[in-house]
Design a protein around this motif. Structure first.
Motif, PDB file in Angstrom:
ATOM      1  N   TRP A 163       0.828  -1.205   0.000  1.00 35.94           N
ATOM      2  CA  TRP A 163       0.000   0.000   0.000  1.00 35.94           C
ATOM      3  C   TRP A 163       0.864   1.258   0.000  1.00 35.94           C
ATOM      4  N   ALA A 164       1.945   1.234   0.754  1.00 36.61           N
ATOM      5  CA  ALA A 164       2.840   2.392   0.770  1.00 36.61           C
ATOM      6  C   ALA A 164       3.463   2.629  -0.598  1.00 36.61           C
ATOM      7  N   LEU A 165       3.856   1.569  -1.296  1.00 41.24           N
ATOM      8  CA  LEU A 165       4.478   1.711  -2.615  1.00 41.24           C
ATOM      9  C   LEU A 165       3.455   2.080  -3.688  1.00 41.24           C
ATOM     10  N   ILE A 166       2.236   1.569  -3.571  1.00 41.00           N
ATOM     11  CA  ILE A 166       1.190   1.924  -4.537  1.00 41.00           C
ATOM     12  C   ILE A 166       0.885   3.416  -4.468  1.00 41.00           C
ATOM     13  N   GLN A 167       0.908   3.969  -3.282  1.00 49.29           N
ATOM     14  CA  GLN A 167       0.625   5.400  -3.118  1.00 49.29           C
ATOM     15  C   GLN A 167       1.700   6.268  -3.786  1.00 49.29           C
TER      16      GLN A 167
ATOM     17  N   ILE B 163      10.668 -12.922  -3.539  1.00 46.45           N
ATOM     18  CA  ILE B 163       9.705 -11.983  -2.968  1.00 46.45           C
ATOM     19  C   ILE B 163       8.336 -12.469  -3.420  1.00 46.45           C
ATOM     20  N   ASP B 164       7.614 -13.087  -2.523  1.00 45.17           N
ATOM     21  CA  ASP B 164       6.363 -13.756  -2.862  1.00 45.17           C
ATOM     22  C   ASP B 164       5.191 -12.798  -2.653  1.00 45.17           C
ATOM     23  N   ILE B 165       4.712 -12.206  -3.754  1.00 45.93           N
ATOM     24  CA  ILE B 165       3.577 -11.283  -3.676  1.00 45.93           C
ATOM     25  C   ILE B 165       2.306 -12.118  -3.752  1.00 45.93           C
ATOM     26  N   VAL B 166       1.827 -12.546  -2.580  1.00 48.05           N
ATOM     27  CA  VAL B 166       0.713 -13.489  -2.511  1.00 48.05           C
ATOM     28  C   VAL B 166      -0.633 -12.775  -2.498  1.00 48.05           C
ATOM     29  N   ASN B 167      -0.717 -11.654  -3.169  1.00 46.75           N
ATOM     30  CA  ASN B 167      -1.974 -10.928  -3.329  1.00 46.75           C
ATOM     31  C   ASN B 167      -2.027 -10.440  -4.771  1.00 46.75           C
ATOM     32  N   ALA B 168      -2.921 -11.041  -5.552  1.00 49.58           N
ATOM     33  CA  ALA B 168      -2.970 -10.730  -6.981  1.00 49.58           C
ATOM     34  C   ALA B 168      -3.264  -9.259  -7.240  1.00 49.58           C
ATOM     35  N   TYR B 169      -4.123  -8.656  -6.421  1.00 50.31           N
ATOM     36  CA  TYR B 169      -4.518  -7.267  -6.641  1.00 50.31           C
ATOM     37  C   TYR B 169      -3.353  -6.325  -6.312  1.00 50.31           C
ATOM     38  N   ALA B 170      -2.633  -6.638  -5.250  1.00 53.71           N
ATOM     39  CA  ALA B 170      -1.454  -5.835  -4.919  1.00 53.71           C
ATOM     40  C   ALA B 170      -0.402  -5.955  -6.010  1.00 53.71           C
ATOM     41  N   GLN B 171      -0.236  -7.155  -6.531  1.00 54.47           N
ATOM     42  CA  GLN B 171       0.752  -7.373  -7.585  1.00 54.47           C
ATOM     43  C   GLN B 171       0.436  -6.534  -8.822  1.00 54.47           C
ATOM     44  N   VAL B 172      -0.815  -6.553  -9.251  1.00 54.97           N
ATOM     45  CA  VAL B 172      -1.211  -5.776 -10.433  1.00 54.97           C
ATOM     46  C   VAL B 172      -1.069  -4.287 -10.163  1.00 54.97           C
ATOM     47  N   ALA B 173      -1.519  -3.830  -9.012  1.00 54.10           N
ATOM     48  CA  ALA B 173      -1.452  -2.397  -8.691  1.00 54.10           C
ATOM     49  C   ALA B 173      -0.015  -1.920  -8.554  1.00 54.10           C
ATOM     50  N   LEU B 174       0.865  -2.762  -8.033  1.00 55.46           N
ATOM     51  CA  LEU B 174       2.266  -2.374  -7.886  1.00 55.46           C
ATOM     52  C   LEU B 174       2.930  -2.157  -9.234  1.00 55.46           C
ATOM     53  N   PHE B 175       2.685  -3.039 -10.186  1.00 57.45           N
ATOM     54  CA  PHE B 175       3.357  -2.961 -11.478  1.00 57.45           C
ATOM     55  C   PHE B 175       2.601  -2.119 -12.506  1.00 57.45           C
ATOM     56  N   TYR B 176       1.266  -2.107 -12.441  1.00 57.55           N
ATOM     57  CA  TYR B 176       0.479  -1.441 -13.480  1.00 57.55           C
ATOM     58  C   TYR B 176      -0.462  -0.379 -12.922  1.00 57.55           C
ATOM     59  N   GLY B 177      -0.379  -0.096 -11.640  1.00 57.80           N
ATOM     60  CA  GLY B 177      -1.147   0.988 -11.053  1.00 57.80           C
ATOM     61  C   GLY B 177      -2.625   0.670 -10.911  1.00 57.80           C
ATOM     62  N   LEU B 178      -3.355   1.645 -10.419  1.00 56.98           N
ATOM     63  CA  LEU B 178      -4.793   1.472 -10.230  1.00 56.98           C
ATOM     64  C   LEU B 178      -5.537   1.396 -11.559  1.00 56.98           C
ATOM     65  N   VAL B 179      -4.944   1.975 -12.614  1.00 54.29           N
ATOM     66  CA  VAL B 179      -5.538   1.832 -13.954  1.00 54.29           C
ATOM     67  C   VAL B 179      -5.513   0.371 -14.369  1.00 54.29           C
ATOM     68  N   GLY B 180      -4.350  -0.267 -14.207  1.00 53.73           N
ATOM     69  CA  GLY B 180      -4.242  -1.682 -14.534  1.00 53.73           C
ATOM     70  C   GLY B 180      -5.146  -2.534 -13.675  1.00 53.73           C
ATOM     71  N   LEU B 181      -5.250  -2.183 -12.394  1.00 59.09           N
ATOM     72  CA  LEU B 181      -6.096  -2.946 -11.492  1.00 59.09           C
ATOM     73  C   LEU B 181      -7.565  -2.845 -11.891  1.00 59.09           C
ATOM     74  N   ALA B 182      -7.992  -1.670 -12.320  1.00 61.84           N
ATOM     75  CA  ALA B 182      -9.383  -1.488 -12.745  1.00 61.84           C
ATOM     76  C   ALA B 182      -9.692  -2.346 -13.974  1.00 61.84           C
ATOM     77  N   LEU B 183      -8.764  -2.383 -14.929  1.00 62.71           N
ATOM     78  CA  LEU B 183      -8.962  -3.211 -16.118  1.00 62.71           C
ATOM     79  C   LEU B 183      -8.964  -4.696 -15.750  1.00 62.71           C
ATOM     80  N   TYR B 184      -8.023  -5.060 -14.893  1.00 65.33           N
ATOM     81  CA  TYR B 184      -7.846  -6.456 -14.485  1.00 65.33           C
ATOM     82  C   TYR B 184      -9.083  -6.977 -13.761  1.00 65.33           C
ATOM     83  N   ALA B 185      -9.550  -6.228 -12.776  1.00 67.50           N
ATOM     84  CA  ALA B 185     -10.706  -6.667 -11.991  1.00 67.50           C
ATOM     85  C   ALA B 185     -12.019  -6.430 -12.722  1.00 67.50           C
ATOM     86  N   GLY B 186     -12.023  -5.479 -13.650  1.00 69.66           N
ATOM     87  CA  GLY B 186     -13.261  -5.134 -14.345  1.00 69.66           C
ATOM     88  C   GLY B 186     -13.853  -6.287 -15.128  1.00 69.66           C
ATOM     89  N   VAL B 187     -13.003  -7.158 -15.696  1.00 70.91           N
ATOM     90  CA  VAL B 187     -13.500  -8.297 -16.468  1.00 70.91           C
ATOM     91  C   VAL B 187     -14.356  -9.203 -15.587  1.00 70.91           C
TER      92      VAL B 187
END
Length: 514
Positions: free
Chosen positions: A367-371, A395-419
């Motif tokens: 969350w700190a890095l996403i901000q 480094i085991d990122i065991v949260n799919a949503y955090a992983q997407v948001a970290l690398f592709y931001g909230l824009v990527g997360l919206a597309l990813y979860a939107g489907v």
């Protein structure tokens, strides 16, 4: 070699028993010739996997067998789901000439090439001449998500690598979603695909029980022999070995059992005997328990609760089901095995609680890095997460949503979860229409798929990316495209759904009242 042959004998013996018991069950939703052909191919590929000295010899035999089976099968997607884990998840680099690296091949991609791709091409060729290919909003979001992945990393890699990643996204992700959403055009084909997933899990369930009780992983020698050894094979939960069979990880095995249980909640409606339903659930529960995967256990509970909530509107019956679930759970936890499993539960038990603490630390750091880069993420974010590197060197990122948001931001997360969210909303809308039209089968159908998908979304928050995510999204999209019947269930169909019929009809009457 002797140990390898012993493992093969155990696998074939357990699978043969399951196939014998499963045949009359599967023939309720699978054509007899399809079942016989799939069983034959399973035996051939399993024997080949255990006896082949290399992955490429396996491919030489498996590719034509799978292509032949898929061409003759009435539901190619069922072939894909049945054979995903017929061998371990071994990945081998394809030899190339003229370029440094082509791409890696595994069983998932082999199935995509020889099963899904030909079926999709055949379906597109059957379209009416001049009819345009229509993309849904889910297609657009998924394609945009893939494009975003390419664009964000293009400045830091070669054009060849960008092209490779784009090709693999279309093969691994979009082809799977497109095939599931377009090829499954009827209740029968959707049920057949769900049945194939259940059959695959049922075959592995007794093997999972055997592995944990006998402390013997049956499939590990294949990966070692083919040059891709599994470093995370021998996992323990306390003093118990966590089963994984051919899935590559105990978490994956447990997750598959949970999703198969969700699919069975619909398929059991086609069975006439109560003991058949209990037997299948018991078998899948054994595979789930001996994976010792806490996230999968919680996912299975969620599947059951969500299915009951969506599929039953009879308040008294709902209360009885909840009370029965609580009583069975309490009784099980009072047994020695139940007490042992309770020790593995997060926040309740004492075993392996370090994984819970790691997830809490991961959430805070992520969350700190996403901000810091909220919109489009940071391609080099792992450099800022070194304090999360584990003893295994990852480094085991065991949260799919955090992983997407970290690398592709909230824009990527919206597309990813939107489907998934759109597929859920459309499916729920159809479920409500089915209630109003008194189509009991479609209500139960939708409740099972929605329960699996919601449980999957929860599971991804605890275990990372889900191999079944795009399959479930495709199944929901296919379900949402169906049309509920306007005729009440009669005859044999009414008998199969008699347990849910009374409450559903009462609800439908209330919904249709002025």
């Amino acid at each position: 070699m002797l140990l390898q042959l012993k493992a093969l004998v155990v696998v074939l013996a357990l699978a043969t028993v399951v196939f014998m018991l499963a045949k009359p069950v599967c023939l309720r939703f699978t054509a007899p010739e399809d079942f016989a052909r799939r069983r034959l191919v399973w035996y051939v590929l399993t024997i080949t996997g255990f006896m082949s000295p290399s992955f490429w010899l396996y491919v030489l035999i498996a590719a034509p067998m799978l292509a032949w089976a898929a061409k003759k099968d009435s539901t190619p997607v069922a072939i894909f789901l049945l054979f995903i884990f017929v061998i371990p998840t071994v990945t081998v680099e394809i030899p190339s000439i003229g370029i440094k690296r082509l791409f890696d091949l595994n069983n998932w991609r082999l199935l995509g090439f020889v099963v899904l791709l030909p079926a999709v091409v055949a379906r597109l060729q059957d379209r009416t001449p001049g009819q345009p290919l229509r993309l849904s909003s889910m297609d657009v979001l998924l394609l945009l998500y893939g494009a975003l992945q390419l664009v964000l990393f293009m400045p830091y890699e070669s054009l060849t690598n960008t092209a490779r990643r784009g090709f693999l996204f279309m093969l691994d992700t979009y082809l799977v979603f497109f095939a599931c959403s377009r090829l499954l055009t009827s209740r029968r084909s959707l049920g057949d695909a769900m049945g194939a997933l259940c059959l695959s899990a049922a075959i592995m369930a007794p093997m999972a029980t055997f592995e944990s009780l006998r402390f013997w992983l049956l499939y590990t020698d294949i990966a070692n022999r083919w040059g891709d050894p599994n470093e995370f094979a021998w996992l323990m939960r306390g003093s118990s070995l966590r089963s994984m069979v051919s899935t590559g990880h105990a978490i994956t095995l447990g997750y598959m059992m949970a999703m198969a249980m969700g699919c069975w909640l619909y398929l059991k409606s086609s069975q006439s005997g109560k003991w058949t339903n209990l037997g299948v659930l018991f078998l899948l529960s054994c595979g789930l328990v001996f994976s010792y995967s806490r996230g999968a256990w919680l996912a299975a509970v969620l599947v059951g609760v969500i299915f009951v909530v969506l599929g039953s509107v009879n308040t008294a019956k709902f209360a009885k089901q909840v009370a029965l679930l609580v009583a069975v759970t309490a009784g099980f936890l009072s047994t020695p095995l139940g007490s042992s499993l309770a020790e593995s539960l997060p926040f309740m038990g004492s075993q392996n609680q370090d994984t819970v603490e790691y997830r809490q630390q991961l959430a805070e750091t992520s969350w700190a890095l996403i901000q810091q880069n909220p919109l489009l993420g940071n391609p080099f974010v792992l450099l800022q997460m070194e304090d999360l590197r584990q003893g295994q060197g990852i480094i085991d990122i065991v949260n799919a949503y955090a992983q997407v948001a970290l690398f592709y931001g909230l824009v990527g997360l919206a597309l990813y979860a939107g489907v998934s969210l759109i597929s859920l909303l459309r499916s729920y809308a159809l479920l409500r229409r089915s209630r109003a039209s008194r189509d009991i089968q479609m209500v139960v159908f939708g409740a099972a798929l929605i329960a699996c998908s919601l449980s999957n979304l929860f599971f991804m928050a605890t275990a990372g990316q889900s191999w079944l995510q795009w399959v479930l999204a495709g199944l929901l999209a296919a379900y949402a495209s169906l049309v509920p019947s306007t005729e009440p269930a009669t005859g044999a169909q009414a008998d199969r759904y008699r347990d849910a019929d009374r409450g559903q009809r009462a609800y439908a009457n209330r919904m249709s009242a002025p």
